[in-house]
Scaffold this active site. Structure first.
Site, PDB file in Angstrom:
ATOM      1  N   SER A  82       0.922  -1.459   0.108  1.00  9.99           N
ATOM      2  CA  SER A  82       0.071  -0.141  -0.081  1.00  9.99           C
ATOM      3  C   SER A  82       0.993   1.252  -0.148  1.00  9.99           C
ATOM      4  O   SER A  82       0.104   2.242  -0.093  1.00  9.99           O
ATOM      5  CB  SER A  82      -0.762  -0.039   1.132  1.00  9.99           C
ATOM      6  OG  SER A  82      -2.113  -0.803   1.022  1.00  9.99           O
ATOM      7  N   LYS A  99       0.493   3.305  -2.913  1.00 14.06           N
ATOM      8  CA  LYS A  99      -0.904   4.454  -2.981  1.00 14.06           C
ATOM      9  C   LYS A  99      -0.485   5.737  -3.174  1.00 14.06           C
ATOM     10  O   LYS A  99      -0.889   6.742  -3.698  1.00 14.06           O
ATOM     11  CB  LYS A  99      -1.778   3.880  -1.922  1.00 14.06           C
ATOM     12  CG  LYS A  99      -2.557   2.656  -2.276  1.00 14.06           C
ATOM     13  CD  LYS A  99      -3.112   2.321  -0.976  1.00 14.06           C
ATOM     14  CE  LYS A  99      -3.925   0.805  -1.077  1.00 14.06           C
ATOM     15  NZ  LYS A  99      -4.423   0.351   0.015  1.00 14.06           N
ATOM     16  N   TYR A 125      -3.737  -2.025 -10.004  1.00 15.02           N
ATOM     17  CA  TYR A 125      -3.560  -1.948  -8.563  1.00 15.02           C
ATOM     18  C   TYR A 125      -2.579  -3.039  -7.800  1.00 15.02           C
ATOM     19  O   TYR A 125      -1.685  -2.947  -6.856  1.00 15.02           O
ATOM     20  CB  TYR A 125      -4.922  -2.019  -7.905  1.00 15.02           C
ATOM     21  CG  TYR A 125      -4.842  -1.894  -6.320  1.00 15.02           C
ATOM     22  CD1 TYR A 125      -4.372  -0.835  -5.607  1.00 15.02           C
ATOM     23  CD2 TYR A 125      -5.154  -3.204  -5.851  1.00 15.02           C
ATOM     24  CE1 TYR A 125      -4.215  -1.033  -4.307  1.00 15.02           C
ATOM     25  CE2 TYR A 125      -5.264  -3.277  -4.380  1.00 15.02           C
ATOM     26  CZ  TYR A 125      -4.631  -2.246  -3.726  1.00 15.02           C
ATOM     27  OH  TYR A 125      -4.543  -2.327  -2.545  1.00 15.02           O
ATOM     28  N   TYR A 159      -4.416   3.711   8.014  1.00 14.96           N
ATOM     29  CA  TYR A 159      -5.599   3.276   8.048  1.00 14.96           C
ATOM     30  C   TYR A 159      -6.400   3.318   9.409  1.00 14.96           C
ATOM     31  O   TYR A 159      -6.240   4.570   9.884  1.00 14.96           O
ATOM     32  CB  TYR A 159      -5.867   1.670   7.938  1.00 14.96           C
ATOM     33  CG  TYR A 159      -5.297   1.232   6.462  1.00 14.96           C
ATOM     34  CD1 TYR A 159      -5.482   1.676   5.386  1.00 14.96           C
ATOM     35  CD2 TYR A 159      -3.642   0.791   6.792  1.00 14.96           C
ATOM     36  CE1 TYR A 159      -4.731   1.404   4.404  1.00 14.96           C
ATOM     37  CE2 TYR A 159      -3.105   0.493   5.361  1.00 14.96           C
ATOM     38  CZ  TYR A 159      -3.420   0.881   4.146  1.00 14.96           C
ATOM     39  OH  TYR A 159      -2.960   0.548   3.190  1.00 14.96           O
ATOM     40  N   VAL A 219       0.992  -3.775   3.793  1.00 14.60           N
ATOM     41  CA  VAL A 219       1.121  -5.098   4.544  1.00 14.60           C
ATOM     42  C   VAL A 219       2.179  -6.051   4.277  1.00 14.60           C
ATOM     43  O   VAL A 219       2.527  -6.800   5.052  1.00 14.60           O
ATOM     44  CB  VAL A 219      -0.037  -5.894   4.180  1.00 14.60           C
ATOM     45  CG1 VAL A 219      -1.625  -5.276   4.653  1.00 14.60           C
ATOM     46  CG2 VAL A 219      -0.313  -6.122   2.653  1.00 14.60           C
TER      47      VAL A 219
HETATM   48  O1  DON Z   1      -5.088  -4.609  -1.694  1.00 13.21           O
HETATM   49  C1  DON Z   1      -4.323  -5.297  -0.758  1.00 13.21           C
HETATM   50  O2  DON Z   1      -4.890  -6.017   0.073  1.00 13.21           O
HETATM   51  C2  DON Z   1      -2.811  -5.252  -0.761  1.00 13.21           C
HETATM   52  N1  DON Z   1      -2.329  -5.292  -2.075  1.00 13.21           N
HETATM   53  C3  DON Z   1      -2.321  -3.923  -0.193  1.00 13.21           C
HETATM   54  C4  DON Z   1      -2.760  -3.997   1.124  1.00 13.21           C
HETATM   55  C5  DON Z   1      -1.941  -3.148   1.924  1.00 13.21           C
HETATM   56  O3  DON Z   1      -0.625  -2.885   1.964  1.00 13.21           O
HETATM   57  C6  DON Z   1      -2.705  -2.428   3.127  1.00 13.21           C
HETATM   58  N2  DON Z   1      -1.581  -2.029   4.251  1.00 13.21           N
HETATM   59  N3  DON Z   1      -1.637  -1.871   5.133  1.00 13.21           N
END
Ligand code: DON
Length: 334
Positions: A72, A75, A199, A249, A267
């Site tokens: 993420s 983003k 994405y 978040y 993540v």
């Molecule tokens: O869409 C997802 O679930 C992952 N590609 C990215 C999520 C993410 O990194 C959220 N982070 N804390």
């Protein structure tokens, strides 16, 4: 202590080495993300910290040169790119409020007619991907996003990990649901799998702490990279505001309280944090807390920010210029 000794490179190197030493007993804590199967294989004992300063220096400790999945954190780069394409029209399709919900939550979309709360949660990032895709073949949009990140980091070796991208494509049902839901509300112009395809690939970009800190420098220098303008200073300030309020978040409030720096987590266990006027920090430790933010990474940033006196909430009044590097002992004794 005069300005030149405040900037002594050994101060920052010593600080990050100390933070690492202090946290070594806790390495491996937290839960490695396993909902993307490939991420479950990452060694939980990895731990790295990097600091890139506006004066062009770079400091690192631990596994700071090992590439990990930025997830993420991408983003931030994607919304920068999309704002460059459509400007403030982006805000007709994505909000600017913290969600207070998990990053992949679908419930708010139902109440809010398919308009995601902000571009740093999954739904918002999928709309951002849809904007980047406009007028492009999906492969071109993926290449453009990757090229933008390489440009920011000044590093052509940065690449997308195809195994992670495939793993997400095969299991990203929730993201497809978010995308389809937004398409049902007329807030997605491409098919859900096309928008999610970009994405998933941007999330699968692999970077080291050192590369990531360098890539984030434009946000600490009013939108400039090595003196060259990437985005306007106003836009850089606003992206920082979004990162502070939404970048972690439903843990964003606690992060602002404990660390006090804008940033973005992923993540994969990485966090990019910005010290406006000073530089960019990046940490990596794969074990996550309940909000999906790196457990030890958050702790490392908390210690580092406190010891260095880095916070967007501190007063810059007095003799010290905002871009001066404060000596850690000054912070402890003040
Ligand atoms: O869409 C997802 O679930 C992952 N590609 C990215 C999520 C993410 O990194 C959220 N982070 N804390």
């Amino acid at each position: 202590m005069n300005q030149s000794s405040l900037r002594e490179t050994s101060d920052i190197q010593r600080m990050i080495d100390d933070v690492r030493d202090d946290l070594v007993p806790q390495i491996g804590k937290g839960v490695v993300a396993d909902y993307i199967p490939t991420l479950a294989n990452v060694d939980p004992s990895k731990f790295g910290i990097s600091v890139a300063t506006l004066s062009g220096e770079s400091f690192s400790t631990g596994d700071a040169d090992e590439a990990f999945s930025i997830q993420s954190i991408s983003k931030v780069f994607a919304v920068t790119l999309a704002l460059g394409k459509v400007g403030d029209r982006l805000w007709m399709r994505v909000g600017r409020e913290p969600s207070g919900s998990p990053f992949n939550s679908i419930v708010q979309l139902e109440y809010e007619n398919g308009i995601p709360r902000n571009p740093l949660i999954n739904a918002g990032a999928i709309v951002v991907a849809d904007i980047i895709l406009a007028g492009h073949h999906p492969r071109e949009a993926i290449a453009e996003t990757l090229q933008f990140v390489r440009f920011l980091a000044d590093d052509e070796t940065i690449a997308i990990d195809p195994v992670v991208a495939r793993s997400e494509t095969e299991t990203g049902f929730r993201n497809l649901a978010l995308a389809n839901y937004m398409r049902a509300h007329g807030n997605l112009t491409h098919p859900a799998d096309t928008a999610c395809g970009l994405y998933f690939h941007q999330c699968a970009i692999a970077m080291s702490c050192r590369q990531l800190a360098r890539a984030g420098l434009y946000l600490s220098d009013d939108g400039r990279k090595a003196g060259m303008r990437v985005i306007s200073s106003e836009r850089a300030r606003r992206i920082n505001a979004l990162m502070l309020t939404c970048g972690y978040y439903d843990g964003s409030g606690d992060f602002a309280y404990r660390v006090g720096l804008p940033g973005k987590s992923g993540v994969g266990g990485g966090i990019l944090a910005i010290v406006p006027g000073v530089g960019a920090l990046s940490v990596w430790s794969p074990g996550l807390n309940a909000h999906g933010n790196s457990l030890l990474g958050t702790r490392a940033l908390e210690l580092l920010a406190a010891r260095a006196g880095w916070s967007v909430f501190r007063s810059w009044a007095g003799s010290r210029a905002p871009n001066s590097m404060q000596h850690p002992n000054q912070c402890l004794s003040s």
